[in-house]
Design a protein around this motif. Structure first.
Motif, PDB file in Angstrom:
ATOM      1  N   PRO A   1      27.823  47.984  67.745  1.00 37.31           N
ATOM      2  CA  PRO A   1      28.925  48.547  67.353  1.00 37.31           C
ATOM      3  C   PRO A   1      29.342  48.672  65.900  1.00 37.31           C
ATOM      4  O   PRO A   1      29.973  49.529  65.573  1.00 37.31           O
ATOM      5  CB  PRO A   1      29.707  47.502  67.886  1.00 37.31           C
ATOM      6  N   GLU A   2      28.432  47.878  65.010  1.00 35.63           N
ATOM      7  CA  GLU A   2      28.457  48.124  63.652  1.00 35.63           C
ATOM      8  C   GLU A   2      28.183  49.527  63.227  1.00 35.63           C
ATOM      9  O   GLU A   2      28.664  50.189  62.225  1.00 35.63           O
ATOM     10  CB  GLU A   2      27.667  47.082  62.875  1.00 35.63           C
TER      11      GLU A   2
ATOM     12  N   ASN B   1      29.035  39.530  70.139  1.00 36.33           N
ATOM     13  CA  ASN B   1      29.223  41.088  70.252  1.00 36.33           C
ATOM     14  C   ASN B   1      30.617  41.050  70.803  1.00 36.33           C
ATOM     15  O   ASN B   1      30.681  40.710  71.953  1.00 36.33           O
ATOM     16  CB  ASN B   1      28.248  41.822  70.985  1.00 36.33           C
ATOM     17  N   THR B   2      31.341  41.762  69.897  1.00 33.32           N
ATOM     18  CA  THR B   2      32.735  41.914  70.468  1.00 33.32           C
ATOM     19  C   THR B   2      33.220  43.228  70.995  1.00 33.32           C
ATOM     20  O   THR B   2      34.109  43.532  71.401  1.00 33.32           O
ATOM     21  CB  THR B   2      33.950  41.224  69.582  1.00 33.32           C
ATOM     22  N   GLY B   3      32.070  44.053  70.566  1.00 31.64           N
ATOM     23  CA  GLY B   3      32.271  45.524  70.891  1.00 31.64           C
ATOM     24  C   GLY B   3      32.676  46.281  69.797  1.00 31.64           C
ATOM     25  O   GLY B   3      32.939  47.424  69.797  1.00 31.64           O
ATOM     26  N   ASN B   4      33.081  45.565  68.664  1.00 31.76           N
ATOM     27  CA  ASN B   4      33.594  46.148  67.385  1.00 31.76           C
ATOM     28  C   ASN B   4      33.021  45.644  66.227  1.00 31.76           C
ATOM     29  O   ASN B   4      32.818  44.368  66.153  1.00 31.76           O
ATOM     30  CB  ASN B   4      35.153  45.970  67.318  1.00 31.76           C
ATOM     31  N   GLY B   5      32.557  46.314  65.393  1.00 35.17           N
ATOM     32  CA  GLY B   5      31.533  45.859  64.681  1.00 35.17           C
ATOM     33  C   GLY B   5      32.430  45.108  63.349  1.00 35.17           C
ATOM     34  O   GLY B   5      31.792  44.129  62.770  1.00 35.17           O
ATOM     35  N   MET B   6      33.463  45.578  63.122  1.00 34.64           N
ATOM     36  CA  MET B   6      34.275  44.956  62.112  1.00 34.64           C
ATOM     37  C   MET B   6      34.759  43.450  62.670  1.00 34.64           C
ATOM     38  O   MET B   6      34.452  42.538  61.743  1.00 34.64           O
ATOM     39  CB  MET B   6      35.727  45.632  62.017  1.00 34.64           C
TER      40      MET B   6
ATOM     41  N   ILE C   1      36.904  52.801  63.834  1.00 37.80           N
ATOM     42  CA  ILE C   1      36.865  51.440  63.221  1.00 37.80           C
ATOM     43  C   ILE C   1      37.252  50.426  63.979  1.00 37.80           C
ATOM     44  O   ILE C   1      36.893  49.262  64.105  1.00 37.80           O
ATOM     45  CB  ILE C   1      37.383  51.388  61.880  1.00 37.80           C
ATOM     46  N   SER C   2      38.583  50.767  64.761  1.00 37.82           N
ATOM     47  CA  SER C   2      39.336  49.652  65.313  1.00 37.82           C
ATOM     48  C   SER C   2      38.979  49.557  66.743  1.00 37.82           C
ATOM     49  O   SER C   2      39.196  48.497  67.566  1.00 37.82           O
ATOM     50  CB  SER C   2      40.580  49.811  65.193  1.00 37.82           C
ATOM     51  N   ILE C   3      38.239  50.471  67.461  1.00 41.62           N
ATOM     52  CA  ILE C   3      37.984  50.401  68.832  1.00 41.62           C
ATOM     53  C   ILE C   3      37.051  49.386  69.344  1.00 41.62           C
ATOM     54  O   ILE C   3      35.968  49.114  68.612  1.00 41.62           O
ATOM     55  CB  ILE C   3      37.632  52.153  69.204  1.00 41.62           C
ATOM     56  N   SER C   4      37.013  48.739  70.579  1.00 40.94           N
ATOM     57  CA  SER C   4      36.324  47.925  70.802  1.00 40.94           C
ATOM     58  C   SER C   4      35.399  48.646  72.146  1.00 40.94           C
ATOM     59  O   SER C   4      35.763  49.137  73.169  1.00 40.94           O
ATOM     60  CB  SER C   4      36.930  46.710  71.771  1.00 40.94           C
ATOM     61  N   LEU C   5      34.145  48.691  71.800  1.00 34.25           N
ATOM     62  CA  LEU C   5      33.048  49.319  72.544  1.00 34.25           C
ATOM     63  C   LEU C   5      32.804  48.511  73.874  1.00 34.25           C
ATOM     64  O   LEU C   5      32.925  47.347  73.702  1.00 34.25           O
ATOM     65  CB  LEU C   5      31.917  49.792  72.046  1.00 34.25           C
TER      66      LEU C   5
ATOM     67  N   ASN D   1      32.703  41.908  64.718  1.00 32.82           N
ATOM     68  CA  ASN D   1      31.441  41.108  64.595  1.00 32.82           C
ATOM     69  C   ASN D   1      31.433  40.408  63.253  1.00 32.82           C
ATOM     70  O   ASN D   1      30.957  39.224  63.235  1.00 32.82           O
ATOM     71  CB  ASN D   1      30.359  41.831  65.192  1.00 32.82           C
TER      72      ASN D   1
END
Lengths: 174, 131
Positions: free
Chosen positions: B101-102, A75-80, B90-94, A82
Motif C-alpha cells: 500500500p506504500e 500491513n494495515t492497507g495504508n502505507g502511511m 494517502i488516507s484510504i485503507s486498501l 504501516n
C-alpha cells in the motif's frame, strides 16, 4: 563382537523408528496462513510467519509451538499507517524485529485446545493462553492483546485502539 | 448552452480516462505493484466520467449564476478540490491482499489531477457561450 552387530542394529533401528514417530508430529507451515488483528482502526495483518509446530492431539504433553512473525511485514492497507506502525513510537521494528510465541503447555478444552505460553512483543514477555482448534490440516486460534501491556505507544493511550482481537489461521502440512 | 458543457465534460472524461489507464500501465511496469483490485480500466473510466460530469454541472451552474466570473471561480474551485483530493489516496485503507500500500499514493495522487488537466486542456475546443 560380530554377535553384537545385529542386536546393535536392532537397537539403532528401534531408536531411529522412535525418532521418526516423534518427527511425524511436526507440521510445516503452509502457504495461505493469516495473522489478522482487528482494533477497529487500525486493523490489518502480519506476515513472515516462521517456526516449529509439533502437535499431536493424542500427545499434548509433547506438543509445542514455537513461532515468530516479522514485525516489518505489518500491513494495515495504508502505507502511511504501516510506516507509523513500524516506527520507534509504535512497534519499533528496527529494535524488535519479531513477535514470538512459545508454548509451555497445551491442554484440551471443551471447544478444542488451549496453548499457554509466552508472547514476546516489543521487548515485553507476557504469559498468554491462545484457544485454538485443529481439523487435521489447519490451526485456527483467536485471542485478545492489549498494546498497553507490551508498552506499545503508551504515551498515547487514546491514539487508536488499545485492545486488538487477533485471529490466526495456519494451514499446515507434514 | 448545456450541450457544449456536456460535450466538454464528456471529452475531458475520455481524455482523463485514457491518460489514467496509460499511467496505470506505466506504473505497473515500473513498480510491479498490482493495484488492479482498486484501480483498473473500469474504475479509472468510471471515476473520470463521474468527476467530469459533476464538473459539467458545477461549471454550467456557476457560468449561469456568475456570468462574468463563473469560469474563473470554477477553475479555481476545480483546482482546489483536485488538490484537496490528494488526501484520499494517502488516507484510504486498501484491501489487505494488496501487499504494497506504500506505493499506492504514487499511482493515485497524480490521477486525481487528470480530470482537471483534461478539462483545462480541452477548454479551447469548447469556447463560446455555454449558457
Amino acid at each position: 563382537m560380530k554377535k553384537l552387530i545385529y542386536p546393535a542394529a536392532a537397537v539403532a533401528l528401534f531408536f531411529a523408528s522412535a525418532f521418526t514417530v516423534i518427527k511425524s508430529q511436526d507440521w510445516k507451515i503452509a502457504e495461505g496462513y493469516s495473522i489478522k488483528f482487528d482494533g477497529g482502526d487500525p486493523s490489518g495483518e502480519f506476515g513472515g510467519l516462521k517456526g516449529t509446530i509439533s502437535f499431536d492431539a493424542n500427545d499434548l504433553a509433547n506438543s509445542r509451538f514455537s513461532t515468530s512473525i516479522d514485525v516489518a511485514s505489518i500491513n494495515t492497507g495504508n502505507g502511511m499507517k504501516n510506516t507509523h506502525a513500524k516506527s520507534e513510537k509504535w512497534f519499533d521494528a528496527a529494535k524488535y524485529p519479531t513477535i514470538t510465541f512459545t508454548s509451555s503447555s497445551i491442554a484440551k478444552t471443551a471447544s478444542g485446545y488451549a496453548a499457554t505460553g509466552t508472547l514476546d512483543m516489543h521487548g515485553v514477555q507476557k504469559p498468554v493462553t491462545i484457544p485454538f482448534t485443529f481439523d487435521g490440516s489447519t490451526f485456527k486460534g483467536s485471542f485478545e492483546v492489549n498494546r498497553m501491556d507490551y508498552n506499545v505507544n503508551t504515551a498515547e493511550p487514546a491514539h487508536g485502539s488499545q485492545k486488538f482481537k487477533v485471529d490466526i489461521t495456519v494451514p499446515v502440512s507434514k | 448552452m448545456f450541450k457544449r458543457a456536456f460535450f466538454h465534460g464528456l471529452a475531458a472524461s475520455v481524455l482523463a480516462a485514457i491518460v489514467g489507464i496509460i499511467y496505470n500501465r506505466i506504473y505497473f511496469f515500473a513498480t510491479e505493484a498490482d493495484f488492479s483490485k482498486v484501480l483498473n480500466i473500469g474504475s479509472i473510466t468510471g471515476i473520470s466520467v463521474m468527476v467530469c460530469m459533476l464538473a459539467t454541472f458545477i461549471y454550467f451552474g456557476l457560468a449561469t449564476w456568475l456570468k462574468k466570473t463563473g469560469e474563473i471561480v470554477f477553475n479555481l474551485l476545480f483546482s482546489i478540490i483536485s488538490f484537496a483530493c490528494v488526501m484520499i489516496p494517502i488516507s484510504i485503507s486498501l484491501p489487505l491482499s494488496i501487499k504494497t500500500p506504500e506505493l499506492f499514493p504514487g499511482l493515485a495522487v497524480p490521477m486525481v489531477f487528470f480530470p482537471a488537466l483534461a478539462w483545462y486542456t480541452l477548454k479551447p475546443l469548447f469556447t463560446g457561450s455555454n449558457r
